[in-house]
Design an enzyme around this catalytic site. Structure first.
Site, PDB file in Angstrom:
ATOM      1  N   SER A   1      19.573 101.156 -51.233  1.00 45.71           N
ATOM      2  CA  SER A   1      19.322 102.171 -50.799  1.00 45.71           C
ATOM      3  C   SER A   1      20.214 103.151 -51.594  1.00 45.71           C
ATOM      4  O   SER A   1      21.268 102.084 -52.146  1.00 45.71           O
ATOM      5  CB  SER A   1      17.835 103.329 -50.195  1.00 45.71           C
ATOM      6  OG  SER A   1      18.386 104.727 -50.693  1.00 45.71           O
TER       7      SER A   1
ATOM      8  N   ASP B   1      10.047 103.923 -58.462  1.00 43.39           N
ATOM      9  CA  ASP B   1      11.118 104.808 -57.578  1.00 43.39           C
ATOM     10  C   ASP B   1      10.871 105.749 -57.794  1.00 43.39           C
ATOM     11  O   ASP B   1      11.053 106.078 -59.402  1.00 43.39           O
ATOM     12  CB  ASP B   1      12.217 103.723 -57.432  1.00 43.39           C
ATOM     13  CG  ASP B   1      13.410 103.979 -56.030  1.00 43.39           C
ATOM     14  OD1 ASP B   1      12.749 105.016 -55.585  1.00 43.39           O
ATOM     15  OD2 ASP B   1      13.483 102.695 -56.013  1.00 43.39           O
TER      16      ASP B   1
ATOM     17  N   HIS C   1      10.031 103.041 -53.408  1.00 43.07           N
ATOM     18  CA  HIS C   1      11.175 102.734 -53.130  1.00 43.07           C
ATOM     19  C   HIS C   1      10.765 101.861 -52.399  1.00 43.07           C
ATOM     20  O   HIS C   1      12.068 101.472 -52.334  1.00 43.07           O
ATOM     21  CB  HIS C   1      11.459 104.156 -53.180  1.00 43.07           C
ATOM     22  CG  HIS C   1      12.999 104.134 -52.280  1.00 43.07           C
ATOM     23  ND1 HIS C   1      14.120 104.671 -53.373  1.00 43.07           N
ATOM     24  CD2 HIS C   1      13.743 105.028 -51.118  1.00 43.07           C
ATOM     25  CE1 HIS C   1      15.362 103.575 -52.339  1.00 43.07           C
ATOM     26  NE2 HIS C   1      15.056 104.497 -51.351  1.00 43.07           N
TER      27      HIS C   1
END
Length: 699
Positions: free
Chosen positions: A551, A636, A671
């Site tokens: 991320s 995501d 995610h």
């Protein structure tokens, strides 16, 4: 058929687009990958998945070995420590072969309120996630809250991975689902009347929790009352109850600013009252005890202080200081109870807990007691503490070599009792491993903390493969947690390091400030400094260095990979935020506007220039790069799949080396990757096989 060494990676077509801003031309040859509905996009993602599978095919046996090792270190059938709430003990448990937890409870026996429930007491399953996940490729539970009388369970689920949750209510007396069902729900709070439910809802495009509703059971959803709507796009809203149950708190928060309203929980139709109007860069967080709000705030200093104020006059002019702001200590959390409170603090990067007691309604004059921790590198945090009137405080403790543990601290005796330590089967012996806490000095003289762990009998100075993990954003403090999965690398000689770089919160709010906005480059140079320091001090072989981040940590991977590709042999990048400029210029995307407080607003020329200087996608060059495995998920909602897809496509077209570049898209997750615990281990096994393929080919 080509031999395995002749496998050719897919090449994404170039479709030139450009955007002019602040005197620059942003060229984007792969913007077409944004169209999820385009069959050509799906075909490209599937071609990349097939290429990745072909390249990794020779490691299949190794992946199976790694998976089996990781499973062998898990107690597959296990139960959590029960906690008291209302008339029940609540806990979760897992069963061998089952992907998800089962949430359960047992009634509290009369006269045995302080004794954990025995096996003889009848168990009630309140929610079995495995049943919800039947015929689903993904399943996640967000909110899970029981009404005060214990009869109703409100929960929310997501079966896509897009973090879009649906609210449902279950009658625990009958096991039946009630008609209540609401889409795109965030936080869920019961009022004290056991029939009123408050919930937040997100906006469809930006996924910002922005509306707050009141619902009465058995009434149509269309009649729910909109209590509050947050119109500032920087802010999300959330709600909860004070620990004593007296008040419902509604919080509006950006990355740097908060504002809170409150309502008596036994008066759900009553008037909401504001504590203190929002002021840019001022945060405050509220709990309640005996007519006083206890407020943790950074109004006089970045590292927070603790104040109190009467409920009937809670504005800032009435705040009375209890714990002052300290430059060297971050007040991270305050856990408030009837007889005592716990100040959870962080000094020099490590957590501390101080216990303050009350004499009646006022704080005792006695000095606070500190809960002590035995290791130089560790993580400690409050555990589940639902009781307000108690003399016991539960906290979690673990380290890089000590499995996750739950302790109960007796406030009167000043002693901690271990309730449960995670069992690690498969021959784990913690004495074989060593953890250390080091400091690397950055070019500007800043000392950057580093936590490392390795197996003592395999360590040879300057000869081990080195794996460095980093994040460094949003003020998030990188925890020194135990992981049984990590044993598969440690037992193969890896030295594993965690870089507590600027941009995180490891040394308080100022540490975050020094790695965001116009100081973001410190995050990347700190990580490079840490890696060079570890190599120079013999903690790894300079030719066998791997790095990982996900991320915002994927942004870190992309930036340092552009800045110092010569330093690394292999890079693991999960759901990486790498297309900084295009994303932050698109306000229709989730998170963009709120993120201005972290990265900057590229519509402003100075911020644009600075962000452009490190944006990984915009700085890919014709040069040699390390071997890379980049992973993303189709659903995501935080870092859209196309960011890493475009990044990999551009790398393939530009890089001048023959090192492998692999790109894998999970076509059924979000995610956080796979939701099932066994599926997740398969993903980790592939990551580790990639690292071993590059750093230690003999496995």
């Amino acid at each position: 058929m080509p031999s395995r060494t002749e496998i050719v990676p897919p090449v994404a077509p170039v479709r030139h687009t450009e955007k002019k801003l602040h005197g620059h031309t942003l060229i984007d040859d792969y913007a077409w990958l944004r169209d999820k509905e385009d069959p050509e996009v799906t075909a490209y993602l599937e071609a990349e998945n097939a290429y990745c599978a072909d390249v990794m095919e020779p490691t299949k046996a190794l992946q199976k070995t790694l998976y089996d090792e990781m499973v062998s270190h898990i107690k597959e059938t296990d139960v959590s420590v029960p906690f008291r709430e209302g008339a029940f003990w609540y806990y979760s448990r897992t069963e061998q072969g089952a992907q998800y937890p089962i949430y359960c409870r047992k009634p509290i026996s009369a006269g045995a309120e302080d004794q954990l429930p025995s096996d003889a007491v009848r168990e009630e399953i309140i929610l079995n996630i495995n049943e919800l996940a039947r015929n689903e490729s993904y399943m996640a539970v967000n909110a899970l809250t029981v009404s005060d009388d214990g009869n109703l369970l409100a929960y929310s689920i997501d079966n896509k991975g897009f973090r879009q949750y649906t609210l449902q209510v279950k009658d625990l007396r009958t096991g039946q689902l009630l008609p209540e069902q609401v889409e795109r729900v965030g936080s869920i709070v019961w009022a004290a009347d056991n029939k009123t439910l408050f919930y937040t809802v997100e906006d469809e495009e930006q996924k910002r929790q922005f509306q707050f509703y009141r619902h009465t059971l058995a009434m149509p959803h269309a009649e729910d009352l909109l209590v509050f709507e947050e119109t500032d796009e920087r802010f999300n809203i959330g709600s909860g109850r004070t620990r004593d149950g007296k008040y419902i708190i509604l919080e509006s928060s950006s990355h740097t600013t908060t504002e809170e309203q409150f309502l008596a929980a036994d008066d759900p139709l009553g008037e909401w009252k504001l504590i203190e109007p929002r002021q840019d860069d001022i945060e405050y967080y509220v709990d309640h005890r005996h007519g006083l709000f206890y407020i943790r705030t950074n109004d006089t200093g970045r590292n927070f202080r603790l104040v109190t104020a009467p409920v009937e006059a809670a504005s800032r002019s009435n705040w009375k200081e209890v714990i002052p702001h300290r430059d060297a200590t971050m007040l991270e959390e305050v856990d408030l109870f009837g007889p005592f409170y716990v100040a959870c603090e962080r000094t020099n990067g490590l957590q501390h807990m101080r216990v303050f007691t009350f004499e009646g309604v006022v704080e005792s004059t006695a000095a606070p007691r500190e809960i002590t921790f035995p290791e130089p590198v560790y993580s400690a945090h409050p555990h589940i503490n639902r009781l307000f009137d108690t003399h016991k405080f539960r906290y979690g403790y673990q380290s890089l070599v000590t499995p996750s543990s739950v302790y109960e601290y007796d406030v009167a005796a000043g002693e901690s009792t271990l309730l449960k330590q995670l069992e690690v089967p498969g021959g784990f012996d913690r004495t074989q491993y060593k953890s250390e806490r080091l400091f690397a000095t950055a070019p500007d003289g800043t000392r950057v903390p580093v936590s490392i762990v390795y197996r003592k009998d395999i360590f040879k100075k300057g000869a081990n493969p080195l794996y460095v993990y980093g994040y460094g954003s949003y003020g998030y403090s990188l925890p020194n947690n135990f992981s049984s999965n990590r044993l598969s690398l440690l037992d193969r000689g890896f030295v594993i390091a965690y870089a507590h770089i600027r941009g995180g919160g490891d040394l308080g709010k100022p540490w975050h400030d020094e790695g965001r906005l116009m100081k973001k480059l410190n995050t990347f140079t700190d990580f490079i400094t840490v890696t060079e320091f570890l190599i120079a001090n013999g903690y790894g072989d300079a030719q066998r260095v791997a790095i990982e981040g996900g991320s915002a940590g994927g942004l870190l991977m992309g930036a340092v990979n552009n800045m110092r590709p010569d330093l690394f042999r292999a890079v693991l990048s999960h759901v990486p935020f790498v297309d900084v400029m295009n994303t932050m210029l698109d306000t229709s995307l989730p998170l963009t506007v709120p993120e201005y407080e972290e990265w900057g607003d590229p519509n402003q020329a100075e911020a644009f220039e600075y962000m452009l200087s490190y944006s990984p996608y915009d700085n890919v060059e014709a040069k040699k790069y390390p071997a890379m495995l980049v992973k993303t998920s189709l659903y995501d909602s935080q870092v859209m799949y196309w960011e890493p897809a475009k990044y990999v496509a551009k790398l393939r077209a530009r890089k001048t080396d023959s090192n492998i570049l692999l790109f894998q898209t999970n076509m059924t997750a979000g995610h956080s990757g796979a939701s099932g615990r066994y599926d997740y281990l398969n993903e980790i096994a592939m990551d580790y096989a990639f690292l071993l393929r590059e750093l230690q080919p003999e496995g």
